[in-house]
Design an enzyme around this catalytic site. Structure first.
Site, PDB file in Angstrom:
ATOM      1  N   ASP A   1       0.872  -1.171   0.000  1.00  0.00           N
ATOM      2  CA  ASP A   1       0.000   0.000   0.000  1.00  0.00           C
ATOM      3  C   ASP A   1       0.918   1.232   0.000  1.00  0.00           C
ATOM      4  OD1 ASP A   1      -2.345   1.577   0.383  1.00  0.00           O
ATOM      5  OD2 ASP A   1      -1.830   1.735   2.500  1.00  0.00           O
TER       6      ASP A   1
ATOM      7  N   ASP B   1      -7.075  -2.448   3.913  1.00  0.00           N
ATOM      8  CA  ASP B   1      -6.059  -3.422   3.497  1.00  0.00           C
ATOM      9  C   ASP B   1      -6.301  -4.810   4.083  1.00  0.00           C
ATOM     10  OD1 ASP B   1      -4.578  -1.514   2.037  1.00  0.00           O
ATOM     11  OD2 ASP B   1      -3.600  -0.817   3.865  1.00  0.00           O
TER      12      ASP B   1
END
Length: 666
Positions: A368, A564
């Site tokens: 990420d 996530d």
């Protein structure tokens, strides 16, 4: 080990069984369903039973040591049935489950495994009168399993933590007035109020003129998103500005945050099952040992002049006892203890031994952006001034932005210092989605994005439109006077982290982000990341990782936000930034980086590789010593206690070998 398992239930193992406590390569505990269909935490009773499973092992150890001591001092009254009862009870406390497993597997047609081998070997030890050895063999196995269980505190909370972030009550319009109700009871089409600072519980269409929302729960991005009337606001967002009204467009169970939860559960279910090395090994090792023991007892009948069955049976049982994989069972987890300890010392938590193996097989690292490679905090990056003193420019910009609660405004005020406080600001007006207008010391000032200047007909340098970072432009009395760029700061060790990963043989580093693609591509180029994709929602990240896995890639994903969690769970190795990361990401991750440093990803791989090296050294050592003692046992040279000594010696050497891992520092 080449795969990992988190949810598929292995019928050979029971999480409450003292002979097979749950370890990293065994399934996560089953969770019950609550009324809204979400996962609920394991019952408290089950957690208590898990703690109580150590009690039989402790009692068995005490009885074994007491029995050995009484034998050593040749206590007169400790003999006969009393001696058998003490050692027998110690054996049953820990051995009954092993025997049960062996019997169950035999019924299923799975005869040769470590349970069968340990059962016949230890029962054989009792048959030949070696009670202490019979107990020790089975007890060492169970203690080895307890060690592996205790290597990492299984700190995962229920996935329900994702949903617990939503408010328990929402304010709904009923009969012309607003009242608080459970969000699960709100119907599509009803109108709810969201106060400033309140988290949105349900998806809905914005009825108010405008408001800014923190979308980090869904996109992972700290940059607020300004929504105008008619746009959709999703569950999990936080209202930053003012009281607003939403018209509900999706039921509670169909909201965006509920879909994230479903993605987590589905991703968990897709993970492949991992078999323990010792179980795979036992399928080959056990039948060979058993047939050799049978041959040792019977074949001499045809070659020895004076054949005494009991003598050869004794030798065969000694052979079986020696062949028990006690030293192997202990030496394997010992290596992992060292690896987990070394990782902890360096700010990384591995939630199980098998993840140390899995991380060595990773050839693709997916990350990420916000909070992982960047700080996740807005900062002024660049200031360009035209026809005005820079300090004056900063002062008037900060003076107007001080009237806003927007995070970008706060970043500008913090950067500018206290110089703006002497300025008189009046007539402040917020233009939704554009910026601010106000009067400072008699001058009309505009501060916002380029659309604000276009709205008021102020000309500016068109090259500004090509800037990928968030930009704040300023105009005074209809004249463009400069701009600031606002961006998330890249972490200091981000570039070196990418370089280290490439040097370790990672074939591809990929960045996935919810931020706009232009910013993502710029950061990727700066950090020399192989591939990058922007503008992604949680389901898009899951799809990208699934594509990589379908190509045969071993994927590690590193993230820090609730959004996530699904992809962290799906990845072969899920990693979370634990210092500033969300609870959801931390709880679903296999590896937690406590220091929030991306360079620790490479460090984790290095520790994994070093641990695998140590473990295989211990395995080869255990095999070698075991083979040597087995040969001596077959010829009647080695006794049971010599076999025990060989096991203890191997375990000691394994400990010393594993201690070397503790010297690793990053």
């Amino acid at each position: 080990m080449t795969e990992k398992d988190k949810n598929s239930k292995d019928p050979e193992f029971d999480s409450k069984d003292i002979t097979s406590p749950r370890t990293a390569d065994q399934p996560r505990p089953k969770t019950s369903k609550n009324e809204d269909g979400c996962c609920a935490p394991a019952p408290k009773k089950e957690q208590e039973e898990k703690k109580e499973s150590y009690l039989p092992t402790i009692i068995s150890l005490v009885l074994l040591l007491s029995g050995i001591s009484l034998d050593f001092f040749d206590v007169e009254w400790f003999n006969g049935y009393l001696r058998l009862a003490v050692f027998g009870f110690a054996y049953l406390l820990v051995g009954s489950k092993v025997i049960k497993h062996a019997a169950t597997n035999i019924v299923k047609g799975e005869v040769f495994n470590e349970f069968f081998l340990m059962s016949i070997a230890t029962i054989g030890a009792f048959y030949i009168g070696e009670f202490a050895e019979g107990v020790a063999v089975i007890l060492f196995y169970v203690i080895g399993e307890h060690f592996q269980e205790a290597a990492v505190a299984r700190s995962r909370r229920s996935i329900k933590a994702l949903i617990d972030n939503r408010p328990e009550k929402v304010t709904v319009q009923k009969n012309g007035k607003f009242e608080d109700v459970d969000p699960k009871n709100v119907n599509i089409g009803e109108i709810i109020q969201i106060k400033a600072g309140e988290k949105v519980a349900l998806d809905g269409e914005l009825l108010s003129e405008h408001s800014s929302f923190n979308t980090a729960a869904l996109t992972g991005e700290s940059k607020p998103d300004t929504k105008a009337k008619g746009e959709i606001v999703l569950a999990g967002m936080i209202n930053l500005d003012r009281l607003v009204e939403l018209k509900i467009t999706a039921a509670y169970e169909d909201s965006a945050l509920s879909k994230i939860l479903n993605l987590v559960e589905e991703a968990s279910g897709r993970k492949a099952k991992t078999q323990k090395f010792i179980t795979r090994f036992a399928k080959v090792y056990t039948p060979i040992v058993v047939f050799m023991a049978v041959a040792l007892a019977l074949v001499p009948y045809f070659f020895v002049e004076v054949y005494v069955f009991n003598d050869w049976l004794y030798r065969a049982l000694v052979f079986l006892v020696i062949s028990c994989p006690c030293a192997l069972v202990i030496s394997i987890p010992l290596g992992y203890f060292g690896g987990i300890g070394a990782a902890s010392k360096n700010g990384m938590l591995f939630k199980g031994a098998n993840f140390l193996d899995l991380i060595t097989e990773v050839d693709t690292v997916v990350m990420d952006k916000t909070g992982t490679l960047t700080e996740g905090v807005f900062q002024v990056q660049e200031v360009e001034v035209k026809g005005m003193d820079k300090n004056e420019f900063l002062a008037i910009t900060a003076a107007l932005e001080s009237k806003s609660t927007h995070p970008i405004a706060k970043a500008i005020v913090e950067f500018s210092g206290n110089t703006y406080k002497s300025l008189k600001v009046s007539g402040v007006e917020e233009i939704a989605g554009h910026g601010l207008k106000g009067v400072i010391d008699g001058n009309e000032v505009l501060v916002g994005n380029p659309k604000l200047l276009e709205k008021f007909g102020v000309a500016y340098d068109p090259q500004i439109d090509a800037i990928v970072e968030t930009i704040v432009v300023v105009a005074v009395d209809g004249q463009f006077v400069g701009y600031m760029t606002i961006a998330d700061k890249i972490k200091e060790d981000a570039a070196s982290a990418i370089q280290q990963l490439h040097s370790l043989g990672v074939k591809a580093v990929v960045m996935l982000s919810g931020d706009k693609d232009s910013i993502v591509q710029k950061i990727a180029k700066e950090l020399k990341i192989d591939r990058a994709f922007g503008g992604l929602l949680p389901q898009d990240k899951v799809s990208r990782v699934e594509e990589l896995q379908a190509q045969g890639k071993k994927v590690a994903f590193v993230g820090d936000g609730i959004n996530d969690a699904p992809v962290i769970t799906l990845a072969d190795v899920g990693m979370a930034m634990g210092g500033l990361g969300s609870d959801a990401a931390i709880e679903t991750a296999d590896v937690v980086i406590q220091t929030d440093q991306p360079s620790k990803i490479a460090a984790a791989i290095i520790i994994g590789k070093k641990t695998r090296q140590i473990v295989w050294q211990n395995i080869i050592l255990a095999f070698g010593v075991k083979a040597l003692v087995l040969i001596f046992g077959a010829f009647g040279v080695a006794s049971l206690w010599e076999a025990v000594f060989a096991d203890v010696g191997v375990a000691l050497l394994a400990i010393l070998n594993a201690v070397r891992l503790q010297r690793i520092n990053f």
